[in-house]
Design a protein around this motif. Structure first.
Motif, PDB file in Angstrom:
ATOM      1  N   THR A   1       0.925  -1.210  -0.117  1.00  0.00           N
ATOM      2  CA  THR A   1      -0.015   0.122  -0.062  1.00  0.00           C
ATOM      3  C   THR A   1       0.796   1.181  -0.052  1.00  0.00           C
ATOM      4  OG1 THR A   1      -0.075   0.029   2.660  1.00  0.00           O
ATOM      5  CG2 THR A   1      -1.725  -1.189   1.156  1.00  0.00           C
ATOM      6  N   GLU A   2       2.216   0.959   0.050  1.00  0.00           N
ATOM      7  CA  GLU A   2       3.226   2.350   0.272  1.00  0.00           C
ATOM      8  C   GLU A   2       3.156   3.269  -1.033  1.00  0.00           C
ATOM      9  OE1 GLU A   2       6.411   4.319   2.219  1.00  0.00           O
ATOM     10  OE2 GLU A   2       4.808   2.744   2.895  1.00  0.00           O
ATOM     11  N   LEU A   3       2.884   2.662  -2.070  1.00  0.00           N
ATOM     12  CA  LEU A   3       3.133   3.532  -3.416  1.00  0.00           C
ATOM     13  C   LEU A   3       2.002   3.884  -4.124  1.00  0.00           C
ATOM     14  CD1 LEU A   3       6.548   1.524  -4.482  1.00  0.00           C
ATOM     15  CD2 LEU A   3       6.241   3.560  -2.785  1.00  0.00           C
ATOM     16  N   THR A   4       0.989   3.868  -3.744  1.00  0.00           N
ATOM     17  CA  THR A   4      -0.236   4.105  -4.248  1.00  0.00           C
ATOM     18  C   THR A   4      -0.327   5.262  -4.997  1.00  0.00           C
ATOM     19  OG1 THR A   4      -1.545   4.707  -2.282  1.00  0.00           O
ATOM     20  CG2 THR A   4      -1.695   2.503  -3.036  1.00  0.00           C
ATOM     21  N   HIS A   5      -0.020   6.364  -4.701  1.00  0.00           N
ATOM     22  CA  HIS A   5       0.131   7.700  -5.251  1.00  0.00           C
ATOM     23  C   HIS A   5       1.252   8.044  -5.869  1.00  0.00           C
ATOM     24  CE1 HIS A   5       2.406   7.722  -1.177  1.00  0.00           C
ATOM     25  NE2 HIS A   5       3.005   8.647  -1.815  1.00  0.00           N
ATOM     26  N   ILE A   6       2.128   7.192  -6.433  1.00  0.00           N
ATOM     27  CA  ILE A   6       3.445   7.127  -7.410  1.00  0.00           C
ATOM     28  C   ILE A   6       2.961   6.301  -8.552  1.00  0.00           C
ATOM     29  CG2 ILE A   6       5.671   6.692  -7.521  1.00  0.00           C
ATOM     30  CD1 ILE A   6       5.870   7.191  -4.342  1.00  0.00           C
ATOM     31  N   ARG A   7       3.319   7.250  -9.615  1.00  0.00           N
ATOM     32  CA  ARG A   7       3.084   6.684 -10.751  1.00  0.00           C
ATOM     33  C   ARG A   7       4.281   5.970 -11.213  1.00  0.00           C
ATOM     34  NH1 ARG A   7       1.769   9.921 -16.525  1.00  0.00           N
ATOM     35  NH2 ARG A   7       1.466   8.211 -17.862  1.00  0.00           N
ATOM     36  N   GLN A   8       4.330   4.554 -11.738  1.00  0.00           N
ATOM     37  CA  GLN A   8       5.270   3.702 -11.908  1.00  0.00           C
ATOM     38  C   GLN A   8       5.519   3.210 -13.302  1.00  0.00           C
ATOM     39  OE1 GLN A   8       7.228   1.420  -8.623  1.00  0.00           O
ATOM     40  NE2 GLN A   8       5.156   1.291  -7.869  1.00  0.00           N
ATOM     41  N   GLN A   9       6.568   3.319 -14.129  1.00  0.00           N
ATOM     42  CA  GLN A   9       6.743   2.941 -15.444  1.00  0.00           C
ATOM     43  C   GLN A   9       7.954   2.360 -15.519  1.00  0.00           C
ATOM     44  OE1 GLN A   9       6.826   6.811 -17.401  1.00  0.00           O
ATOM     45  NE2 GLN A   9       4.610   7.128 -17.186  1.00  0.00           N
ATOM     46  N   VAL A  10       8.021   1.527 -16.543  1.00  0.00           N
ATOM     47  CA  VAL A  10       9.050   0.477 -17.153  1.00  0.00           C
ATOM     48  C   VAL A  10       9.369   0.969 -18.505  1.00  0.00           C
ATOM     49  CG1 VAL A  10       8.850  -1.197 -15.470  1.00  0.00           C
ATOM     50  CG2 VAL A  10       7.655  -1.351 -17.581  1.00  0.00           C
ATOM     51  N   ILE A  11      10.699   1.088 -18.568  1.00  0.00           N
ATOM     52  CA  ILE A  11      11.131   1.294 -20.089  1.00  0.00           C
ATOM     53  C   ILE A  11      12.109  -0.010 -20.524  1.00  0.00           C
ATOM     54  CG2 ILE A  11      12.305   2.568 -21.842  1.00  0.00           C
ATOM     55  CD1 ILE A  11      11.385   4.957 -20.133  1.00  0.00           C
ATOM     56  N   LEU A  12      11.940  -0.946 -21.397  1.00  0.00           N
ATOM     57  CA  LEU A  12      12.909  -1.838 -21.883  1.00  0.00           C
ATOM     58  C   LEU A  12      14.065  -1.474 -22.552  1.00  0.00           C
ATOM     59  CD1 LEU A  12      10.291  -4.551 -22.909  1.00  0.00           C
ATOM     60  CD2 LEU A  12      11.097  -4.052 -20.569  1.00  0.00           C
TER      61      LEU A  12
ATOM     62  N   GLU B   1      13.179  -2.844  -0.956  1.00  0.00           N
ATOM     63  CA  GLU B   1      14.150  -2.033  -1.403  1.00  0.00           C
ATOM     64  C   GLU B   1      13.731  -1.031  -2.442  1.00  0.00           C
ATOM     65  OE1 GLU B   1      17.047   0.114  -0.084  1.00  0.00           O
ATOM     66  OE2 GLU B   1      16.474  -1.990   0.824  1.00  0.00           O
ATOM     67  N   HIS B   2      12.879  -1.728  -3.318  1.00  0.00           N
ATOM     68  CA  HIS B   2      12.192  -0.942  -4.421  1.00  0.00           C
ATOM     69  C   HIS B   2      11.319   0.068  -3.797  1.00  0.00           C
ATOM     70  CE1 HIS B   2      10.564  -0.041  -8.670  1.00  0.00           C
ATOM     71  NE2 HIS B   2       9.310  -0.033  -7.645  1.00  0.00           N
ATOM     72  N   VAL B   3      10.591  -0.288  -2.723  1.00  0.00           N
ATOM     73  CA  VAL B   3       9.741   0.584  -2.069  1.00  0.00           C
ATOM     74  C   VAL B   3      10.447   1.796  -1.434  1.00  0.00           C
ATOM     75  CG1 VAL B   3       8.191   0.956   0.015  1.00  0.00           C
ATOM     76  CG2 VAL B   3       7.909  -1.143  -1.631  1.00  0.00           C
ATOM     77  N   HIS B   4      11.432   1.583  -0.958  1.00  0.00           N
ATOM     78  CA  HIS B   4      12.368   2.770  -0.154  1.00  0.00           C
ATOM     79  C   HIS B   4      12.889   3.611  -1.180  1.00  0.00           C
ATOM     80  CE1 HIS B   4      11.892   1.568   4.132  1.00  0.00           C
ATOM     81  NE2 HIS B   4      11.736   0.450   3.678  1.00  0.00           N
ATOM     82  N   ARG B   5      13.438   2.980  -2.469  1.00  0.00           N
ATOM     83  CA  ARG B   5      13.854   3.820  -3.454  1.00  0.00           C
ATOM     84  C   ARG B   5      12.824   4.888  -3.996  1.00  0.00           C
ATOM     85  NH1 ARG B   5      17.587   0.454  -7.812  1.00  0.00           N
ATOM     86  NH2 ARG B   5      19.288   0.013  -6.409  1.00  0.00           N
ATOM     87  N   VAL B   6      11.735   4.291  -4.376  1.00  0.00           N
ATOM     88  CA  VAL B   6      10.597   4.948  -4.985  1.00  0.00           C
ATOM     89  C   VAL B   6      10.127   5.947  -3.943  1.00  0.00           C
ATOM     90  CG1 VAL B   6       8.221   4.763  -6.032  1.00  0.00           C
ATOM     91  CG2 VAL B   6      10.112   3.174  -6.761  1.00  0.00           C
ATOM     92  N   GLY B   7       9.864   5.667  -3.050  1.00  0.00           N
ATOM     93  CA  GLY B   7       9.319   6.380  -1.867  1.00  0.00           C
ATOM     94  C   GLY B   7      10.389   7.796  -1.518  1.00  0.00           C
ATOM     95  N   ARG B   8      11.447   8.178  -2.219  1.00  0.00           N
ATOM     96  CA  ARG B   8      11.990   9.330  -2.220  1.00  0.00           C
ATOM     97  C   ARG B   8      11.352  10.229  -2.847  1.00  0.00           C
ATOM     98  NH1 ARG B   8      13.197   8.874   1.790  1.00  0.00           N
ATOM     99  NH2 ARG B   8      12.409   6.670   1.892  1.00  0.00           N
ATOM    100  N   THR B   9      10.311   9.844  -3.689  1.00  0.00           N
ATOM    101  CA  THR B   9       9.510  11.145  -4.466  1.00  0.00           C
ATOM    102  C   THR B   9       8.132  10.817  -3.967  1.00  0.00           C
ATOM    103  OG1 THR B   9       8.594  11.803  -6.618  1.00  0.00           O
ATOM    104  CG2 THR B   9       8.797   9.441  -6.423  1.00  0.00           C
ATOM    105  N   GLY B  10       6.971  11.561  -4.187  1.00  0.00           N
ATOM    106  CA  GLY B  10       5.680  11.566  -3.686  1.00  0.00           C
ATOM    107  C   GLY B  10       5.673  11.565  -2.125  1.00  0.00           C
TER     108      GLY B  10
ATOM    109  N   LEU C   1       6.868  10.341  -9.799  1.00  0.00           N
ATOM    110  CA  LEU C   1       6.898   9.637 -10.819  1.00  0.00           C
ATOM    111  C   LEU C   1       8.200   8.542 -10.675  1.00  0.00           C
ATOM    112  CD1 LEU C   1       6.342   8.438 -13.788  1.00  0.00           C
ATOM    113  CD2 LEU C   1       7.660  10.561 -14.625  1.00  0.00           C
ATOM    114  N   ALA C   2       8.200   7.421 -10.780  1.00  0.00           N
ATOM    115  CA  ALA C   2       9.221   6.615 -10.619  1.00  0.00           C
ATOM    116  C   ALA C   2       9.342   5.743 -11.974  1.00  0.00           C
ATOM    117  CB  ALA C   2       9.208   5.544  -9.565  1.00  0.00           C
ATOM    118  N   ILE C   3      10.700   5.814 -12.697  1.00  0.00           N
ATOM    119  CA  ILE C   3      10.756   4.876 -13.712  1.00  0.00           C
ATOM    120  C   ILE C   3      11.918   4.017 -13.668  1.00  0.00           C
ATOM    121  CG2 ILE C   3      11.317   5.201 -16.193  1.00  0.00           C
ATOM    122  CD1 ILE C   3      10.355   8.025 -16.382  1.00  0.00           C
ATOM    123  N   SER C   4      11.808   2.774 -14.222  1.00  0.00           N
ATOM    124  CA  SER C   4      12.579   1.827 -13.956  1.00  0.00           C
ATOM    125  C   SER C   4      13.147   1.395 -15.482  1.00  0.00           C
ATOM    126  CB  SER C   4      12.140   0.363 -13.312  1.00  0.00           C
ATOM    127  OG  SER C   4      11.900   0.866 -11.986  1.00  0.00           O
TER     128      SER C   4
END
Length: 442
Positions: free
Chosen positions: A212-223, A326-335, A342-345
């Motif tokens: 439930t931590e990242l519900t307000h953060i938009r997450q995208q992936v680019i191959l 660890e992904h949660v904590h990284r992405v949690g630096r925004t929002g 916005l988090a992009i991997s």
């Protein structure tokens, strides 16, 4: 409201000066039992105000009950120097109208200088497990009078391999103390093996989970096909996305340095942060980011926990995090504090399975995105048929007809012997009664 918590007037004055009007959810939930002296195990989202939730009870006790002849009264352990410095700074701001002092004790600083500061007997010490353990072993520090123990980001300290140091420090603390564990992804699974040695009948407060931590953060992936293409994609994102500040995460220090150099040559305002830098260097880089003199930070996971820097709108994972937490904590630096982020991997072929496992763990599906003109040829693994086999594979045709007898296979050496007379086997050598073959007559 904070005034409903019966906090000391000097603490209330500091709270007003900092502009805090009402407690956050974690503060409103955790402060009452903490002020009553209960042990706590608290999980709340990144940026929710956990630091105040454990600092205020410590400061309240120090202000209410003067103990000038006692040693350290409060100890706060953190996984990184940056988080320790941040907690110390907040403690000093809250104690601005009191005589309570705090000291940061971390590695990367001169040991003798630290020992001299410790001799001035600060009420509260904030530090990393390794350096605190060193001071205990060299008897420049003791916790015989300790009243409060806090493990901030407790699971991260164990993940980083500090279990031995954490237990050494906690075992050296006065048993009659109040203990609290805080984290954004705190679970019994992550810290279960130390709970019995740290907490006594704790009250568990779980306001968020990794799911439930990242519900307000938009997450995208680019191959991407490889690291070279990732570098081009990263440069495009940093030049074209709208953001005030950005953090780029890698898994390796050398890669952080390399990206920092390359992006600087592209005219971007970039700084680098990793564990090999000295503490003054790390502090300088973070201050440059806070002041806006740089707006992009290339870093390892040393910046994934606890750092609270205003204006981080974009997080880019150049390398995917090694675990869901660890992904949660990284992405949690925004929002932060419920704001949009916005988090992009960037995902290489060898990271696809890891991405899928993180999605399953977080129970989310990342949004797929392509960058026109710099797309990779990799499109993910081949799709599977319903029978589980990769699409495009065919079953080999059976060339045998019904009624056909299986052909007998003949080895090449057997074919060479056709028509030749086989030699008779030699007669066995007679053996004497004593078990040895008789000697041949000359």
């Amino acid at each position: 409201m904070f005034d409903e918590l019966s906090l000391h007037e000097r603490l209330m004055k500091a709270i007003d000066a900092l502009g805090f009007t009402k407690p956050t959810e974690v503060q409103a939930t955790a402060l009452p039992p903490a002020l009553e002296g209960k042990d706590l195990m608290v999980s709340a989202e990144t940026g929710s105000g956990k630091t105040l939730a454990f600092l205020l009870p410590i400061l309240q006790r120090c202000v209410e009950v003067s103990a000038p002849r006692s040693g350290t009264r409060g100890l706060i352990l953190t996984p990184t120097r940056e988080l320790a410095e941040q907690v110390t700074t907040m403690c000093e701001k809250l104690a601005a109208f009191t005589r309570v002092t705090a000291l940061s004790v971390c590695g990367g600083e001169n040991y003798d200088n630290q020992a001299a500061k410790i001799r001035k007997n600060p009420e509260i010490i904030v530090g990393t497990p390794g350096r605190i353990k060193e001071h205990l072993e060299r008897r420049t520090l003791d916790f015989d009078d300790l009243e409060f123990l806090v493990l901030d980001e407790a699971d991260r300290m164990l993940d980083m391999g500090f279990r031995e140091e954490v237990l050494f420090v906690t075992d050296a603390c006065r048993p009659e103390r109040q203990s609290m564990l805080f984290s954004a992804t705190l679970t019994h699974r992550g810290v279960g093996d130390i709970l019995d040695r740290v907490l006594r009948d704790p009250e568990t407060i779980q306001l968020s989970t990794a799911q439930t931590e990242l519900t307000h953060i938009r997450q995208q992936v680019i191959l991407a096909d490889d690291a070279k293409l990732k570098e081009r994609q990263l440069e495009w994102l940093l030049k074209n996305e709208q953001y005030d500040k950005a953090i780029v995460f890698t898994n390796y220090r050398a890669l952080s340095e390399s990206l920092n150099s390359k992006l600087q040559t592209k005219g971007l305002r970039v700084g680098v942060l990793h564990g090999e830098l000295s503490q003054p260097e790390r502090t300088r880089v973070l201050n440059l980011l806070r002041e806006g003199r740089i707006n992009i930070l290339i870093t390892t996971d040393v910046a994934a926990r606890g750092l609270d820097i205003e204006g981080i709108d974009l997080v880019v994972n150049f390398d995917l995090a090694r675990s869901g937490d660890e992904h949660v904590h990284r992405v949690g630096r925004t929002g932060r504090s419920g704001r949009e982020g916005l988090a992009i991997s960037l995902i290489a072929p060898n990271e696809w399975n890891l991405k899928a496992s993180i999605e399953r763990y977080l129970r989310v599906k990342f949004e797929s995105r392509t960058l026109k003109g710099i797309e990779g040829s990799y499109r993910g693994p081949k799709k599977l048929k319903s029978n589980g086999k990769a699409a495009g594979t065919r079953k080999k045709k059976d060339s045998k007809k019904a009624g056909d007898k299986p052909k007998e296979k003949k080895r090449a050496r057997d074919k060479k012997q056709i028509g030749k007379r086989r030699a008779e086997p030699a007669a066995p050598t007679p053996i004497s009664n004593d078990g040895f073959a008789p000697l041949k007559k000359k």
